[in-house]
Design an enzyme around this catalytic site. Structure first.
Site, PDB file in Angstrom:
ATOM      1  N   LYS A  18       0.851  -1.184   0.000  1.00 45.75           N
ATOM      2  CA  LYS A  18       0.000   0.000   0.000  1.00 45.75           C
ATOM      3  C   LYS A  18       0.886   1.233   0.000  1.00 45.75           C
ATOM      4  CE  LYS A  18      -3.924   2.314   2.030  1.00 45.75           C
ATOM      5  NZ  LYS A  18      -3.363   3.621   1.600  1.00 45.75           N
ATOM      6  N   ARG A  24      -4.033   9.103  -4.163  1.00 46.29           N
ATOM      7  CA  ARG A  24      -4.608   8.355  -5.278  1.00 46.29           C
ATOM      8  C   ARG A  24      -4.685   9.286  -6.494  1.00 46.29           C
ATOM      9  NH1 ARG A  24      -8.304   3.976  -5.030  1.00 46.29           N
ATOM     10  NH2 ARG A  24      -8.481   3.035  -7.100  1.00 46.29           N
ATOM     11  N   GLU A  77      -1.038   5.606  -7.475  1.00 46.39           N
ATOM     12  CA  GLU A  77      -0.816   6.409  -6.277  1.00 46.39           C
ATOM     13  C   GLU A  77       0.425   7.266  -6.508  1.00 46.39           C
ATOM     14  OE1 GLU A  77      -2.007   6.770  -1.917  1.00 46.39           O
ATOM     15  OE2 GLU A  77      -2.925   5.846  -3.671  1.00 46.39           O
ATOM     16  N   PHE A  99      -0.993   0.912 -10.740  1.00 42.45           N
ATOM     17  CA  PHE A  99      -1.443  -0.439 -10.374  1.00 42.45           C
ATOM     18  C   PHE A  99      -2.646  -0.941 -11.170  1.00 42.45           C
ATOM     19  CE2 PHE A  99      -2.900   2.410  -6.815  1.00 42.45           C
ATOM     20  CZ  PHE A  99      -4.248   2.480  -7.154  1.00 42.45           C
ATOM     21  N   LYS A 141      -7.751  -3.378   1.976  1.00 42.01           N
ATOM     22  CA  LYS A 141      -6.487  -2.801   2.442  1.00 42.01           C
ATOM     23  C   LYS A 141      -6.323  -3.143   3.919  1.00 42.01           C
ATOM     24  CE  LYS A 141      -8.588   1.776   3.222  1.00 42.01           C
ATOM     25  NZ  LYS A 141      -8.510   3.235   2.906  1.00 42.01           N
TER      26      LYS A 141
END
Length: 289
Positions: A28, A33, A77, A108, A184
């Site tokens: 993560k 974002r 991100e 991603f 997450k």
């Protein structure tokens, strides 16, 4: 038809990554974002809410122009690496409006490619397409899947001081908004903070309010989970230091049940990594003055 911003798919917060072979696990990334849209030589970058942040991400935009695609929508991100190479969210907050070349994009997912909407294709297949167009060594980097089982991955991520793990069902389609097909799991950290107030109401857990050490910057509240002896010691110290001022006068009205205390109380707080304010915080230890 001109490509437009697609509201992002949002993972569900869980305590630990899901088990099983049908999941892709990634680190993560601790940043903002970001969605990058490439179309007819033009590149635009958007925040998670759809705000146009192209001018804040000029380095990422220039890297996107170098991708050999006619059109694309890339999900990722934006992060700013710290001195140790890991994403540093607090550094990003300080520099993002000053240096448009500070951020890199951890890409991603891809939602559109060369005139084709990919959202009904499975996550693993979409990521393979994304991997095929990303060039190594640029400001757009592919977010690699982590090898191994979920429990081992999460343990190693926690030990490394990384924010957490994002897990995605390998064959899940892309749908905007909250979903359980992406999760997450965040790791915890411990921070020593200055205690400025406590709140005790019948039938509710006791909580403590905190600021960053030596400042008036309020960072949130944490549940007091101390044992009986430590809790009694805390109440005695709170009583001795009663009558303090809140970090701002507006907080006195916002938290009327809080008993504010004078400076001098410090505690060690466990909380989720990667959050600007305390989240899932608990007081683990009262520190000596």
């Amino acid at each position: 038809m001109r490509l437009v911003f697609v509201p992002p798919m949002k993972p569900k917060l869980v305590k630990s990554p899901p088990l099983g072979d049908d999941w892709i696990h990634e680190i993560k990334l601790d940043g903002y974002r970001t969605q990058v849209i490439i179309e007819a030589g033009e590149v635009r970058a958007y925040s998670s809410s759809g705000a146009d942040w192209t001018k804040r991400y000029l380095g990422i935009v220039e890297a996107a122009r170098e991708l050999e695609v006619a059109s694309a929508i890339i999900d990722g991100e934006a992060v700013v690496p710290g001195d140790d190479g890991r994403p540093d969210f607090h550094l990003m907050q300080r520099v993002i409006q000053k240096d448009p070349y500070a951020a890199i994009l951890g890409a991603f997912d891809i939602l559109h490619l060369n005139g084709h909407d990919l959202r009904d294709i499975g996550c693993k297949a979409r990521r393979e397409m994304l991997y095929s167009i990303v060039k190594p060594g640029t400001r757009i980097q592919f977010s690699e899947a982590l090898p191994g089982d979920a429990a081992s991955i999460f343990y190693l991520v926690d030990q490394a001081g990384i924010e957490g793990v994002v897990s995605k069902r390998a064959h899940s389609v892309y749908r905007s908004g909250p979903t359980a097909n992406w999760t997450k799991a965040k790791s915890y950290k411990h921070t020593d903070l200055d205690l400025v107030g406590v709140e005790r109401e019948a039938g509710k857990p006791a909580i403590a309010r905190f600021v960053e050490p030596g400042t008036h910057h309020y960072v949130g509240a944490a549940v007091i989970t101390l044992g009986r002896e430590a809790r009694e010691r805390l109440w005695a110290k709170v009583k001795a230091k009663a009558g303090g001022a809140p970090p701002s006068e507006a907080m006195r009205k916002k938290y009327p049940a809080t008993q504010w205390v004078k400076p001098g109380l410090r505690a060690r707080v466990q909380h989720l990594r990667g959050e600007e304010f305390l989240r899932h915080g608990s007081v683990k230890e009262l520190l000596d003055e």
